[in-house]
Enzyme design. Sequence first.
Site, mmCIF file in Angstrom:
data_model
loop_
_atom_site.group_PDB
_atom_site.id
_atom_site.type_symbol
_atom_site.label_atom_id
_atom_site.label_comp_id
_atom_site.label_asym_id
_atom_site.label_seq_id
_atom_site.Cartn_x
_atom_site.Cartn_y
_atom_site.Cartn_z
ATOM 1 C CE1 TYR A 22 -4.046 -2.345 5.285
ATOM 2 C CE2 TYR A 22 -3.131 -0.197 4.771
ATOM 3 C CZ TYR A 22 -3.671 -1.388 4.355
ATOM 4 O OH TYR A 22 -3.844 -1.640 3.018
ATOM 5 C CB SER B 218 -0.852 -0.006 1.272
ATOM 6 O OG SER B 218 -1.449 1.252 1.486
HETATM 7 N N1 LIG Z 1 -8.745 -0.760 -0.703
HETATM 8 C C1 LIG Z 1 -7.685 0.023 -0.592
HETATM 9 O O1 LIG Z 1 -7.782 1.246 -0.598
HETATM 10 C C2 LIG Z 1 -6.307 -0.601 -0.471
HETATM 11 C C3 LIG Z 1 -5.211 0.241 -0.575
HETATM 12 C C4 LIG Z 1 -3.947 -0.283 -0.485
HETATM 13 C C5 LIG Z 1 -3.767 -1.632 -0.315
HETATM 14 N N2 LIG Z 1 -4.843 -2.446 -0.209
HETATM 15 C C6 LIG Z 1 -4.585 -3.874 -0.015
HETATM 16 O O2 LIG Z 1 -5.244 -4.632 -1.007
HETATM 17 C C7 LIG Z 1 -5.458 -5.957 -0.527
HETATM 18 C C8 LIG Z 1 -6.880 -6.376 -0.839
HETATM 19 O O3 LIG Z 1 -7.760 -5.559 -0.101
HETATM 20 P P1 LIG Z 1 -9.127 -4.983 -0.697
HETATM 21 O O4 LIG Z 1 -9.001 -3.518 -0.719
HETATM 22 O O5 LIG Z 1 -9.484 -5.687 -1.948
HETATM 23 O O6 LIG Z 1 -10.128 -5.295 0.510
HETATM 24 P P2 LIG Z 1 -11.145 -6.488 0.731
HETATM 25 O O7 LIG Z 1 -12.228 -6.421 -0.267
HETATM 26 O O8 LIG Z 1 -11.529 -6.435 2.173
HETATM 27 O O9 LIG Z 1 -10.263 -7.784 0.444
HETATM 28 C C9 LIG Z 1 -9.452 -8.378 1.401
HETATM 29 C C10 LIG Z 1 -9.693 -9.872 1.315
HETATM 30 O O10 LIG Z 1 -8.848 -10.550 2.251
HETATM 31 C C11 LIG Z 1 -9.639 -11.540 2.901
HETATM 32 N N3 LIG Z 1 -9.072 -11.872 4.203
HETATM 33 C C12 LIG Z 1 -9.155 -11.199 5.368
HETATM 34 N N4 LIG Z 1 -8.537 -11.867 6.355
HETATM 35 C C13 LIG Z 1 -8.032 -12.997 5.795
HETATM 36 C C14 LIG Z 1 -7.295 -14.105 6.285
HETATM 37 N N5 LIG Z 1 -6.956 -14.198 7.577
HETATM 38 N N6 LIG Z 1 -6.968 -15.094 5.430
HETATM 39 C C15 LIG Z 1 -7.314 -15.038 4.126
HETATM 40 N N7 LIG Z 1 -8.028 -14.033 3.595
HETATM 41 C C16 LIG Z 1 -8.377 -13.025 4.427
HETATM 42 C C17 LIG Z 1 -11.008 -10.909 3.016
HETATM 43 O O11 LIG Z 1 -11.993 -11.907 3.217
HETATM 44 P P3 LIG Z 1 -13.451 -11.472 3.801
HETATM 45 O O12 LIG Z 1 -13.989 -10.484 2.821
HETATM 46 O O13 LIG Z 1 -14.196 -12.731 3.850
HETATM 47 O O14 LIG Z 1 -13.158 -10.854 5.133
HETATM 48 C C18 LIG Z 1 -11.130 -10.245 1.666
HETATM 49 O O15 LIG Z 1 -11.591 -11.114 0.689
HETATM 50 C C19 LIG Z 1 -5.132 -5.922 0.961
HETATM 51 O O16 LIG Z 1 -3.850 -6.474 1.176
HETATM 52 C C20 LIG Z 1 -5.112 -4.445 1.289
HETATM 53 O O17 LIG Z 1 -4.287 -4.128 2.384
HETATM 54 C C21 LIG Z 1 -6.111 -1.970 -0.279
#
Ligand SMILES: NC(=O)c1ccc[n+]([C@@H]2O[C@H](COP(=O)([O-])OP(=O)(O)OC[C@H]3O[C@@H](n4cnc5c(N)ncnc54)[C@H](OP(=O)(O)O)[C@@H]3O)[C@@H](O)[C@H]2O)c1
Length: 319
Positions: free
Chosen positions: A176, A164
Amino acid sequence: MWLYVLLVSFLWAAVWFFRDRQMLSSFKDKYVFITGCDTGFGNMLAKRLDKKGFHVLAGCLTLKGADSLKRATSPNLRTMLIDVTNSESIRKAVEWVQTEVGGKGLFGLVNNAGVANPIGPTEWMHIEDYRKVMAVNGFGVIEVSLAFLPLLKQARGRVVNVSSVLGRIAANGGGYCISKYMVEAFSDSLRRDMYHFGIKVSIVEPGFFKTGLTNLEAIEASLRQLWDRMSPETRQSYGEDFIAKYVKVQNFIMNFFCDPDLSKVTNCMEHALQARHPRTRYSAGWDAKLLWLPAIYLPAFIVDIVLANILPKPARRVR
Ligand SMILES: NC(=O)c1ccc[n+]([C@@H]2O[C@H](COP(=O)([O-])OP(=O)(O)OC[C@H]3O[C@@H](n4cnc5c(N)ncnc54)[C@H](OP(=O)(O)O)[C@@H]3O)[C@@H](O)[C@H]2O)c1
Protein backbone atom coordinates in the site's frame (compact mmCIF):
# COMPACT_ATOMS: atom_id res chain seq x y z
CA MET A 1 12.97 43.74 10.33
CA TRP A 2 10.36 41.52 12.11
CA LEU A 3 7.59 43.90 11.13
CA TYR A 4 8.67 43.59 7.50
CA VAL A 5 8.67 39.76 7.69
CA LEU A 6 5.25 39.83 9.36
CA LEU A 7 3.85 42.18 6.71
CA VAL A 8 5.16 40.07 3.80
CA SER A 9 3.79 36.88 5.46
CA PHE A 10 0.39 38.51 5.94
CA LEU A 11 0.28 39.72 2.34
CA TRP A 12 1.34 36.29 1.05
CA ALA A 13 -1.38 34.60 3.16
CA ALA A 14 -4.02 37.10 2.00
CA VAL A 15 -3.16 36.64 -1.70
CA TRP A 16 -3.15 32.83 -1.26
CA PHE A 17 -6.52 32.96 0.54
CA PHE A 18 -8.30 34.99 -2.17
CA ARG A 19 -6.66 33.07 -5.03
CA ASP A 20 -7.70 29.76 -3.45
CA ARG A 21 -11.35 30.84 -3.25
CA GLN A 22 -11.78 31.77 -6.92
CA MET A 23 -14.08 29.21 -8.53
CA LEU A 24 -15.05 28.40 -12.11
CA SER A 25 -18.44 29.89 -12.97
CA SER A 26 -20.20 26.92 -14.59
CA PHE A 27 -19.82 23.16 -14.67
CA LYS A 28 -22.65 22.41 -17.11
CA ASP A 29 -20.33 21.60 -20.02
CA LYS A 30 -17.69 19.83 -17.92
CA TYR A 31 -17.19 16.04 -18.06
CA VAL A 32 -15.48 14.24 -15.19
CA PHE A 33 -14.46 10.58 -15.22
CA ILE A 34 -13.94 8.96 -11.79
CA THR A 35 -12.60 5.45 -11.10
CA GLY A 36 -13.73 3.29 -8.16
CA CYS A 37 -17.24 4.75 -7.80
CA ASP A 38 -18.84 1.61 -6.29
CA THR A 39 -18.20 2.72 -2.69
CA GLY A 40 -16.34 5.18 -0.47
CA PHE A 41 -14.93 8.53 -1.65
CA GLY A 42 -15.51 7.83 -5.35
CA ASN A 43 -19.17 7.03 -4.77
CA MET A 44 -19.72 10.16 -2.68
CA LEU A 45 -17.83 12.38 -5.15
CA ALA A 46 -19.88 11.07 -8.09
CA LYS A 47 -23.14 11.91 -6.27
CA ARG A 48 -21.96 15.37 -5.23
CA LEU A 49 -20.64 16.37 -8.64
CA ASP A 50 -23.86 15.11 -10.20
CA LYS A 51 -25.87 17.41 -7.89
CA LYS A 52 -23.64 20.34 -8.86
CA GLY A 53 -24.38 19.87 -12.56
CA PHE A 54 -21.18 18.24 -13.78
CA HIS A 55 -21.50 15.51 -16.40
CA VAL A 56 -20.31 12.62 -14.25
CA LEU A 57 -18.88 9.57 -16.00
CA ALA A 58 -18.60 7.08 -13.16
CA GLY A 59 -16.27 4.12 -13.48
CA CYS A 60 -17.36 1.19 -11.31
CA LEU A 61 -15.72 -2.18 -10.76
CA THR A 62 -18.99 -4.10 -10.39
CA LEU A 63 -22.43 -4.07 -11.97
CA LYS A 64 -23.95 -3.98 -8.48
CA GLY A 65 -21.99 -0.81 -7.63
CA ALA A 66 -22.94 0.83 -10.93
CA ASP A 67 -26.66 -0.02 -10.53
CA SER A 68 -26.91 1.29 -7.00
CA LEU A 69 -25.09 4.52 -7.97
CA LYS A 70 -27.42 5.02 -10.94
CA ARG A 71 -30.47 4.60 -8.71
CA ALA A 72 -29.18 7.33 -6.36
CA THR A 73 -28.33 9.94 -9.00
CA SER A 74 -29.78 11.95 -11.90
CA PRO A 75 -30.10 10.54 -15.46
CA ASN A 76 -27.18 12.85 -16.32
CA LEU A 77 -24.76 10.59 -14.49
CA ARG A 78 -23.52 7.73 -16.66
CA THR A 79 -21.74 4.61 -15.45
CA MET A 80 -19.21 2.31 -17.05
CA LEU A 81 -17.50 -0.83 -15.76
CA ILE A 82 -13.73 -0.46 -15.50
CA ASP A 83 -11.04 -2.59 -13.92
CA VAL A 84 -7.96 -0.37 -13.76
CA THR A 85 -5.65 -3.41 -13.79
CA ASN A 86 -6.94 -4.51 -17.20
CA SER A 87 -5.62 -2.71 -20.32
CA GLU A 88 -8.57 -3.81 -22.47
CA SER A 89 -11.03 -2.50 -19.88
CA ILE A 90 -9.19 0.85 -19.82
CA ARG A 91 -9.20 1.03 -23.62
CA LYS A 92 -12.97 0.45 -23.70
CA ALA A 93 -13.48 3.13 -21.03
CA VAL A 94 -11.53 5.66 -23.11
CA GLU A 95 -13.64 4.84 -26.19
CA TRP A 96 -16.82 5.21 -24.19
CA VAL A 97 -15.73 8.53 -22.66
CA GLN A 98 -14.73 9.80 -26.11
CA THR A 99 -18.25 9.10 -27.37
CA GLU A 100 -19.84 10.71 -24.29
CA VAL A 101 -17.83 13.94 -24.41
CA GLY A 102 -18.17 14.47 -28.17
CA GLY A 103 -15.71 17.16 -29.25
CA LYS A 104 -15.46 18.74 -25.77
CA GLY A 105 -12.64 16.62 -24.36
CA LEU A 106 -12.43 15.45 -20.77
CA PHE A 107 -12.32 18.19 -18.13
CA GLY A 108 -11.55 15.99 -15.12
CA LEU A 109 -10.02 12.60 -14.42
CA VAL A 110 -10.15 11.38 -10.82
CA ASN A 111 -7.93 8.36 -10.17
CA ASN A 112 -9.63 7.15 -7.02
CA ALA A 113 -9.86 3.32 -7.28
CA GLY A 114 -7.71 1.60 -4.68
CA VAL A 115 -7.11 -1.47 -2.52
CA ALA A 116 -5.08 -1.84 0.67
CA ASN A 117 -4.71 -5.48 1.69
CA PRO A 118 -2.55 -7.20 2.57
CA ILE A 119 -0.89 -4.82 5.01
CA GLY A 120 1.37 -6.21 7.74
CA PRO A 121 5.00 -6.95 8.60
CA THR A 122 7.23 -7.02 5.50
CA GLU A 123 8.60 -10.50 6.21
CA TRP A 124 5.07 -11.92 5.96
CA MET A 125 4.65 -10.79 2.34
CA HIS A 126 5.15 -12.61 -0.95
CA ILE A 127 6.09 -10.69 -4.09
CA GLU A 128 2.59 -11.30 -5.48
CA ASP A 129 1.10 -9.36 -2.55
CA TYR A 130 3.04 -6.29 -3.67
CA ARG A 131 2.19 -6.80 -7.34
CA LYS A 132 -1.55 -7.09 -6.58
CA VAL A 133 -1.79 -3.80 -4.69
CA MET A 134 0.56 -1.90 -6.99
CA ALA A 135 -1.38 -3.11 -10.04
CA VAL A 136 -4.45 -1.17 -8.83
CA ASN A 137 -3.03 1.77 -6.88
CA GLY A 138 0.17 2.37 -8.85
CA PHE A 139 0.14 1.01 -12.39
CA GLY A 140 -3.65 1.46 -12.57
CA VAL A 141 -3.27 5.20 -11.96
CA ILE A 142 -0.44 5.47 -14.48
CA GLU A 143 -2.14 3.50 -17.25
CA VAL A 144 -5.50 5.25 -16.86
CA SER A 145 -3.81 8.68 -16.85
CA LEU A 146 -1.76 7.96 -19.96
CA ALA A 147 -4.80 6.60 -21.79
CA PHE A 148 -6.89 9.71 -21.05
CA LEU A 149 -4.20 12.33 -21.76
CA PRO A 150 -5.33 13.08 -25.36
CA LEU A 151 -8.90 13.79 -24.15
CA LEU A 152 -7.59 15.83 -21.21
CA LYS A 153 -5.34 17.87 -23.51
CA GLN A 154 -8.32 18.64 -25.69
CA ALA A 155 -10.20 20.20 -22.75
CA ARG A 156 -7.13 21.60 -20.93
CA GLY A 157 -8.38 19.42 -18.14
CA ARG A 158 -7.38 18.32 -14.67
CA VAL A 159 -6.14 15.12 -13.09
CA VAL A 160 -6.90 14.43 -9.43
CA ASN A 161 -4.89 11.53 -8.06
CA VAL A 162 -5.90 10.01 -4.73
CA SER A 163 -2.80 9.21 -2.74
CA SER A 164 -2.68 8.96 1.06
CA VAL A 165 -0.66 10.19 4.02
CA LEU A 166 0.90 6.74 3.64
CA GLY A 167 2.30 7.99 0.34
CA ARG A 168 4.45 10.38 2.39
CA ILE A 169 5.31 8.15 5.36
CA ALA A 170 5.65 4.36 5.14
CA ALA A 171 4.02 3.41 8.43
CA ASN A 172 3.27 -0.21 7.55
CA GLY A 173 4.55 -3.07 5.43
CA GLY A 174 2.91 -4.40 2.26
CA GLY A 175 2.29 -2.83 -1.12
CA TYR A 176 0.00 0.00 0.00
CA CYS A 177 2.57 2.63 1.07
CA ILE A 178 4.82 1.78 -1.88
CA SER A 179 1.92 2.13 -4.32
CA LYS A 180 1.00 5.52 -2.86
CA TYR A 181 4.63 6.70 -3.09
CA MET A 182 4.29 5.74 -6.77
CA VAL A 183 1.21 7.92 -7.09
CA GLU A 184 3.05 10.86 -5.50
CA ALA A 185 6.06 10.59 -7.82
CA PHE A 186 3.98 9.95 -10.94
CA SER A 187 1.72 12.91 -10.16
CA ASP A 188 4.67 15.26 -9.63
CA SER A 189 6.23 14.31 -12.97
CA LEU A 190 2.87 14.38 -14.77
CA ARG A 191 2.13 17.87 -13.39
CA ARG A 192 5.48 19.23 -14.51
CA ASP A 193 5.33 17.63 -17.97
CA MET A 194 1.71 18.54 -18.76
CA TYR A 195 1.95 22.12 -17.42
CA HIS A 196 2.80 23.32 -20.95
CA PHE A 197 -0.48 21.90 -22.27
CA GLY A 198 -2.62 23.55 -19.60
CA ILE A 199 -3.35 20.30 -17.73
CA LYS A 200 -3.39 20.70 -13.95
CA VAL A 201 -2.57 17.80 -11.63
CA SER A 202 -3.57 17.65 -7.96
CA ILE A 203 -2.80 15.05 -5.31
CA VAL A 204 -5.23 14.31 -2.48
CA GLU A 205 -3.63 12.84 0.65
CA PRO A 206 -6.33 11.65 3.06
CA GLY A 207 -5.61 10.52 6.60
CA PHE A 208 -7.62 7.55 7.91
CA PHE A 209 -11.34 7.41 7.02
CA LYS A 210 -14.07 4.84 7.60
CA THR A 211 -14.57 3.11 4.24
CA GLY A 212 -14.34 -0.40 2.83
CA LEU A 213 -10.59 0.11 2.58
CA THR A 214 -10.17 0.44 6.35
CA ASN A 215 -12.69 -2.28 7.20
CA LEU A 216 -11.28 -4.09 10.23
CA GLU A 217 -12.68 -7.54 9.41
CA ALA A 218 -11.06 -7.45 5.96
CA ILE A 219 -7.72 -6.29 7.40
CA GLU A 220 -7.83 -9.01 10.07
CA ALA A 221 -8.84 -11.74 7.61
CA SER A 222 -5.99 -10.83 5.28
CA LEU A 223 -3.49 -10.73 8.19
CA ARG A 224 -4.60 -14.20 9.30
CA GLN A 225 -4.11 -15.50 5.76
CA LEU A 226 -0.52 -14.24 5.77
CA TRP A 227 0.04 -15.76 9.21
CA ASP A 228 -1.39 -19.18 8.23
CA ARG A 229 0.75 -19.53 5.11
CA MET A 230 4.03 -18.72 6.92
CA SER A 231 6.53 -21.45 7.78
CA PRO A 232 6.38 -22.69 11.41
CA GLU A 233 9.94 -21.35 11.99
CA THR A 234 8.99 -17.80 10.91
CA ARG A 235 5.82 -17.94 13.02
CA GLN A 236 7.83 -19.08 16.04
CA SER A 237 10.25 -16.17 15.62
CA TYR A 238 7.29 -13.83 16.12
CA GLY A 239 5.61 -15.92 18.83
CA GLU A 240 2.14 -17.46 18.72
CA ASP A 241 0.45 -14.46 20.38
CA PHE A 242 2.01 -11.89 17.97
CA ILE A 243 -0.86 -11.97 15.49
CA ALA A 244 -3.44 -11.34 18.22
CA LYS A 245 -1.42 -8.36 19.51
CA TYR A 246 -0.92 -7.03 15.96
CA VAL A 247 -4.66 -7.23 15.25
CA LYS A 248 -5.34 -5.43 18.54
CA VAL A 249 -3.07 -2.54 17.49
CA GLN A 250 -4.76 -2.36 14.07
CA ASN A 251 -8.13 -2.28 15.87
CA PHE A 252 -6.95 0.56 18.07
CA ILE A 253 -5.50 2.55 15.14
CA MET A 254 -8.61 2.16 12.97
CA ASN A 255 -11.03 2.93 15.82
CA PHE A 256 -9.04 5.92 17.03
CA PHE A 257 -8.15 7.51 13.70
CA CYS A 258 -10.87 6.56 11.19
CA ASP A 259 -13.07 9.58 10.54
CA PRO A 260 -16.63 8.80 9.37
CA ASP A 261 -16.96 12.19 7.62
CA LEU A 262 -15.90 11.33 4.05
CA SER A 263 -16.86 14.81 2.86
CA LYS A 264 -13.51 16.08 4.21
CA VAL A 265 -11.92 14.13 1.34
CA THR A 266 -14.53 14.81 -1.33
CA ASN A 267 -14.35 18.56 -0.52
CA CYS A 268 -10.67 18.45 -1.50
CA MET A 269 -11.46 16.58 -4.73
CA GLU A 270 -14.24 19.07 -5.52
CA HIS A 271 -11.94 22.02 -4.92
CA ALA A 272 -9.37 20.49 -7.27
CA LEU A 273 -12.07 20.30 -9.97
CA GLN A 274 -13.89 23.58 -9.34
CA ALA A 275 -11.21 26.04 -8.32
CA ARG A 276 -9.65 28.39 -10.85
CA HIS A 277 -6.29 27.57 -9.26
CA PRO A 278 -6.38 24.00 -7.92
CA ARG A 279 -3.78 23.19 -5.29
CA THR A 280 -0.91 20.80 -5.94
CA ARG A 281 -1.54 18.85 -2.71
CA TYR A 282 -4.55 18.53 -0.44
CA SER A 283 -4.41 16.93 2.98
CA ALA A 284 -7.73 15.67 4.34
CA GLY A 285 -8.52 14.87 7.96
CA TRP A 286 -7.21 16.00 11.34
CA ASP A 287 -4.79 13.08 11.63
CA ALA A 288 -3.22 13.96 8.26
CA LYS A 289 -2.76 17.62 9.20
CA LEU A 290 -1.71 17.25 12.83
CA LEU A 291 0.06 13.92 12.95
CA TRP A 292 1.14 12.15 9.76
CA LEU A 293 2.26 15.08 7.61
CA PRO A 294 4.21 16.83 10.42
CA ALA A 295 5.86 13.44 11.19
CA ILE A 296 7.41 13.49 7.70
CA TYR A 297 9.62 16.39 8.76
CA LEU A 298 10.88 14.68 11.94
CA PRO A 299 14.22 12.84 11.92
CA ALA A 300 13.55 9.25 10.76
CA PHE A 301 14.92 7.74 14.00
CA ILE A 302 12.18 9.43 16.05
CA VAL A 303 9.44 8.04 13.79
CA ASP A 304 11.15 4.61 13.91
CA ILE A 305 11.19 4.61 17.73
CA VAL A 306 7.55 5.67 18.01
CA LEU A 307 6.34 3.04 15.51
CA ALA A 308 8.52 0.31 17.08
CA ASN A 309 6.89 1.04 20.42
CA ILE A 310 3.34 1.09 19.10
CA LEU A 311 3.58 -2.19 17.18
CA PRO A 312 4.06 -5.49 19.06
CA LYS A 313 7.58 -6.92 19.30
CA PRO A 314 8.54 -10.37 17.94
CA ALA A 315 9.21 -13.04 20.59
CA ARG A 316 12.72 -13.86 19.30
CA ARG A 317 13.88 -10.31 18.82
CA VAL A 318 17.58 -9.64 19.26
CA ARG A 319 17.16 -6.06 20.50
N1 LIG B 1 -10.21 5.15 3.55
C1 LIG B 1 -9.06 5.69 3.89
O1 LIG B 1 -8.73 5.83 5.06
C2 LIG B 1 -8.11 6.17 2.81
C3 LIG B 1 -7.02 6.93 3.20
C4 LIG B 1 -6.14 7.39 2.25
C5 LIG B 1 -6.36 7.14 0.92
N2 LIG B 1 -7.43 6.40 0.55
C6 LIG B 1 -7.61 6.15 -0.89
O2 LIG B 1 -8.89 6.57 -1.31
C7 LIG B 1 -9.25 5.85 -2.49
C8 LIG B 1 -10.68 5.36 -2.35
O3 LIG B 1 -10.73 4.41 -1.31
P1 LIG B 1 -11.92 4.34 -0.25
O4 LIG B 1 -11.35 4.63 1.07
O5 LIG B 1 -13.08 5.13 -0.71
O6 LIG B 1 -12.20 2.76 -0.23
P2 LIG B 1 -13.29 1.90 -0.99
O7 LIG B 1 -14.64 2.23 -0.49
O8 LIG B 1 -12.84 0.48 -0.87
O9 LIG B 1 -13.17 2.39 -2.50
C9 LIG B 1 -12.24 1.88 -3.39
C10 LIG B 1 -12.97 1.62 -4.69
O10 LIG B 1 -12.05 1.13 -5.67
C11 LIG B 1 -12.68 0.04 -6.34
N3 LIG B 1 -11.67 -0.85 -6.92
C12 LIG B 1 -10.92 -1.79 -6.32
N4 LIG B 1 -10.15 -2.43 -7.21
C13 LIG B 1 -10.41 -1.87 -8.42
C14 LIG B 1 -9.94 -2.09 -9.74
N5 LIG B 1 -9.05 -3.04 -10.01
N6 LIG B 1 -10.45 -1.34 -10.74
C15 LIG B 1 -11.37 -0.38 -10.50
N7 LIG B 1 -11.88 -0.13 -9.28
C16 LIG B 1 -11.39 -0.87 -8.25
C17 LIG B 1 -13.49 -0.64 -5.26
O11 LIG B 1 -14.50 -1.45 -5.85
P3 LIG B 1 -15.21 -2.60 -4.94
O12 LIG B 1 -15.81 -1.88 -3.78
O13 LIG B 1 -16.20 -3.20 -5.85
O14 LIG B 1 -14.09 -3.51 -4.54
C18 LIG B 1 -14.06 0.55 -4.54
O15 LIG B 1 -15.21 1.04 -5.13
C19 LIG B 1 -8.22 4.74 -2.64
O16 LIG B 1 -7.28 5.11 -3.63
C20 LIG B 1 -7.55 4.69 -1.29
O17 LIG B 1 -6.23 4.20 -1.35
C21 LIG B 1 -8.32 5.90 1.45
